[in-house]
Write a protein that holds these residues in place. Structure first.
Motif, PDB file in Angstrom:
ATOM      1  N   VAL A   1       0.758  -0.764  -0.156  1.00  0.00           N
ATOM      2  CA  VAL A   1       0.068  -0.058   0.265  1.00  0.00           C
ATOM      3  C   VAL A   1       0.408   1.953   0.266  1.00  0.00           C
ATOM      4  O   VAL A   1       0.431   1.989  -0.701  1.00  0.00           O
ATOM      5  CB  VAL A   1      -0.560   0.171   1.133  1.00  0.00           C
ATOM      6  N   ILE A   2       2.396   1.536   0.156  1.00  0.00           N
ATOM      7  CA  ILE A   2       2.811   2.209   0.636  1.00  0.00           C
ATOM      8  C   ILE A   2       4.391   1.387  -0.258  1.00  0.00           C
ATOM      9  O   ILE A   2       4.885   0.371   0.134  1.00  0.00           O
ATOM     10  CB  ILE A   2       3.308   3.242   1.641  1.00  0.00           C
ATOM     11  N   ARG A   3       4.135   2.170  -1.491  1.00  0.00           N
ATOM     12  CA  ARG A   3       6.260   1.873  -1.920  1.00  0.00           C
ATOM     13  C   ARG A   3       7.237   3.614  -1.635  1.00  0.00           C
ATOM     14  O   ARG A   3       6.782   4.508  -1.666  1.00  0.00           O
ATOM     15  CB  ARG A   3       5.570   1.965  -3.527  1.00  0.00           C
ATOM     16  N   ARG A   4       8.216   2.737  -1.011  1.00  0.00           N
ATOM     17  CA  ARG A   4       9.412   3.923  -0.786  1.00  0.00           C
ATOM     18  C   ARG A   4      10.865   3.129  -1.336  1.00  0.00           C
ATOM     19  O   ARG A   4      11.232   2.302  -1.355  1.00  0.00           O
ATOM     20  CB  ARG A   4       9.868   3.475   0.654  1.00  0.00           C
ATOM     21  N   SER A   5      11.108   4.518  -1.458  1.00  0.00           N
ATOM     22  CA  SER A   5      12.271   4.496  -2.627  1.00  0.00           C
ATOM     23  C   SER A   5      13.586   5.442  -2.266  1.00  0.00           C
ATOM     24  O   SER A   5      13.278   6.697  -2.231  1.00  0.00           O
ATOM     25  CB  SER A   5      12.290   4.262  -3.736  1.00  0.00           C
ATOM     26  N   GLY A   6      14.966   5.268  -0.942  1.00  0.00           N
ATOM     27  CA  GLY A   6      14.704   6.024   0.100  1.00  0.00           C
ATOM     28  C   GLY A   6      13.998   7.218   1.106  1.00  0.00           C
ATOM     29  O   GLY A   6      13.145   6.385   1.707  1.00  0.00           O
ATOM     30  N   TYR A   7      13.699   8.668   0.789  1.00  0.00           N
ATOM     31  CA  TYR A   7      13.067   8.360   1.511  1.00  0.00           C
ATOM     32  C   TYR A   7      12.025   9.314   0.648  1.00  0.00           C
ATOM     33  O   TYR A   7      11.026  10.669   0.738  1.00  0.00           O
ATOM     34  CB  TYR A   7      13.919  10.376   1.652  1.00  0.00           C
ATOM     35  N   SER A   8      11.685   8.884  -0.741  1.00  0.00           N
ATOM     36  CA  SER A   8      10.550   8.928  -1.517  1.00  0.00           C
ATOM     37  C   SER A   8       9.431   8.180  -1.496  1.00  0.00           C
ATOM     38  O   SER A   8       9.509   7.167  -0.842  1.00  0.00           O
ATOM     39  CB  SER A   8      11.435   9.267  -2.680  1.00  0.00           C
ATOM     40  N   THR A   9       8.465   8.861  -1.127  1.00  0.00           N
ATOM     41  CA  THR A   9       7.287   8.099  -0.382  1.00  0.00           C
ATOM     42  C   THR A   9       5.713   7.765  -1.525  1.00  0.00           C
ATOM     43  O   THR A   9       5.407   9.107  -2.367  1.00  0.00           O
ATOM     44  CB  THR A   9       6.493   8.472   0.436  1.00  0.00           C
ATOM     45  N   ASP A  10       5.609   6.076  -1.648  1.00  0.00           N
ATOM     46  CA  ASP A  10       4.089   6.018  -2.583  1.00  0.00           C
ATOM     47  C   ASP A  10       3.111   5.804  -2.290  1.00  0.00           C
ATOM     48  O   ASP A  10       3.332   4.330  -2.252  1.00  0.00           O
ATOM     49  CB  ASP A  10       4.895   5.889  -4.594  1.00  0.00           C
ATOM     50  N   ALA A  11       3.101   6.731  -1.650  1.00  0.00           N
ATOM     51  CA  ALA A  11       1.197   5.978  -0.836  1.00  0.00           C
ATOM     52  C   ALA A  11      -0.146   6.192  -1.305  1.00  0.00           C
ATOM     53  O   ALA A  11      -1.403   5.986  -1.091  1.00  0.00           O
ATOM     54  CB  ALA A  11       0.909   6.758   0.862  1.00  0.00           C
ATOM     55  N   ALA A  12       0.010   5.075  -2.435  1.00  0.00           N
ATOM     56  CA  ALA A  12      -1.121   5.291  -3.419  1.00  0.00           C
ATOM     57  C   ALA A  12      -1.875   4.316  -3.189  1.00  0.00           C
ATOM     58  O   ALA A  12      -3.626   4.256  -3.129  1.00  0.00           O
ATOM     59  CB  ALA A  12      -1.180   4.972  -5.069  1.00  0.00           C
ATOM     60  N   GLY A  13      -1.110   3.336  -1.766  1.00  0.00           N
ATOM     61  CA  GLY A  13      -2.453   2.403  -1.923  1.00  0.00           C
ATOM     62  C   GLY A  13      -2.954   3.003  -0.515  1.00  0.00           C
ATOM     63  O   GLY A  13      -4.156   1.882   0.258  1.00  0.00           O
ATOM     64  N   VAL A  14      -3.376   3.748  -0.256  1.00  0.00           N
ATOM     65  CA  VAL A  14      -3.997   4.261   1.016  1.00  0.00           C
ATOM     66  C   VAL A  14      -5.084   5.831   1.429  1.00  0.00           C
ATOM     67  O   VAL A  14      -4.787   6.559  -0.074  1.00  0.00           O
ATOM     68  CB  VAL A  14      -2.363   4.548   2.347  1.00  0.00           C
ATOM     69  N   ASP A  15      -6.085   5.236   1.361  1.00  0.00           N
ATOM     70  CA  ASP A  15      -7.439   6.213   0.883  1.00  0.00           C
ATOM     71  C   ASP A  15      -6.563   7.437   1.841  1.00  0.00           C
ATOM     72  O   ASP A  15      -5.301   7.667   2.668  1.00  0.00           O
ATOM     73  CB  ASP A  15      -8.110   6.148   1.437  1.00  0.00           C
TER      74      ASP A  15
END
Ligand code: SF4
Length: 336
Positions: free
Chosen positions: A306-320
């Motif tokens: 639900v949340i993908r992280r790469s370093g300090y970059s965060t993609d929380a597209a799976g969370v409303d």
């Protein structure tokens, strides 16, 4: 200088600090173990009050907090001193110093810290971090009260080595904690960190009982706290006392300050990750190349990332927008 709270006086000019379990008895002109609480003429003063040595906007993931406003920035403030003396401390230049030994910007009033935090676009609040904020409790507290009045969040990054009464007041104005649980051995706390385990366990339980957001960091140090049986005991306690949703960051050690044992081997980190994941729903590894699943968040309900992280970059597209998994509705994060 700002007068300290939480201390008692006796017949002589000696005072006893009651802020943390060390209960330092400090004679006139002396300092506590933390180097930043000073007896002047029979009164105790908080020497670090108003003297930050570091202030910067950081990703919240750097604290680390992975389940509290993911992807957002937070103004982070630290001063000098610490009530522990871990031989492997990675911030020893500030933690093992007095505030007058470190160049800083000079006096910064609590309101000025809050004004700066409010002026930063997208900033969610203030993190009390870099060194141990318990030892500059009064400054943290005064900033936090004003921060809350402005709708900001207060994040405390601490070793949890604090007495019950100051902690109870802190719980009233804090929103989230990352507590550094250094070991599940009292001997380790005594010999390596200069403290004791029981007060940290009590603090963790009090934070959980108060319903505040809590994440835990545990640094695995080669040969010092990498015993598997003890690690299992620790993660079992976390799951049993604090709940399976307790977030655990397992951090890789590198030689620092007085500790020169080799860096934690990567296979040890992976083994500990797998052990912890058997008891807890949200386990991450840090200070190392990403291991499988080591920094992404998988929903405890449906197992989707639900949340993908790469370093300090965060993609929380799976969370409303309420912080729940978009697929199954399981609560994942505290979100704005
Ligand atoms: S806060 Fe500092 S002075 Fe007070 S008891 Fe702890 S180490 Fe000693």
């Amino acid at each position: 200088m700002h007068q300290a709270r939480f201390y008692s006086t006796g017949a002589s000019s000696e005072v006893t600090c009651r802020l943390c379990p060390h209960s330092c008895r400090i004679e006139d002109g002396g300092k506590g173990k933390c180097r930043v609480r000073v007896n002047i003429g029979g009164l105790l003063f908080a020497a670090a009050y108003g003297y930050p040595v570091s202030m910067a906007s950081d990703p919240i993931e750097k604290k680390p907090l992975y389940h509290f406003f993911p992807g957002r920035e937070i103004l982070s403030v630290g001063t000098a001193g610490c009530n522990l003396s871990c031989t492997f401390c990675q911030n020893h230049t500030i933690s093992q110093s007095a505030v007058e030994d470190i160049p800083g910007p000079g006096y910064v009033a609590p309101l000025s810290v809050v004004t700066r935090a409010v002026s930063l676009p997208g900033n969610i609040g203030i993190a009390y971090t870099y060194n141990e904020p318990v030892v500059w409790y009064e400054y943290m507290y005064d900033i936090a009260v004003k921060a809350r009045e402005r709708g900001l969040k207060n994040v405390v990054v601490s070793n949890g080595y604090i007495n019950r009464r100051p902690l109870a007041e802190l719980l009233e104005i804090a929103d989230a904690f990352n507590i550094d649980l250094k070991s599940f051995s009292d001997i380790f706390y005594r010999d390596v960190a200069g403290g004791s385990l029981a007060p940290v366990k009590s603090a963790l339980k009090a934070i959980r009982k108060r319903g505040l957001h809590l994440e835990i960091t545990h640094l695995v140090v080669t040969g010092l706290n990498d015993d598997e049986r003890m690690f299992r005991e620790m993660t079992g306690w976390l799951a049993g006392e604090l709940g399976r949703d307790t977030v655990l960051h397992i951090s890789r050690y590198f030689p620092s300050w007085r500790c020169d044992v080799p860096a934690t081997p990567l296979p040890v980190m992976e083994r500990f990750y797998n052990l912890a994941a058997g008891s807890l729903n949200y386990v991450y590894t840090g200070n190392m190349p990403p291991s499988p699943g080591g920094s992404d968040t998988r929903c405890a309900g449906c197992s989707r990332v639900v949340i993908r992280r790469s370093g300090y970059s965060t993609d929380a597209a799976g969370v409303d927008t309420n912080g729940n998994c978009r697929k199954c509705g399981t609560k994942i994060v505290v979100a704005g």
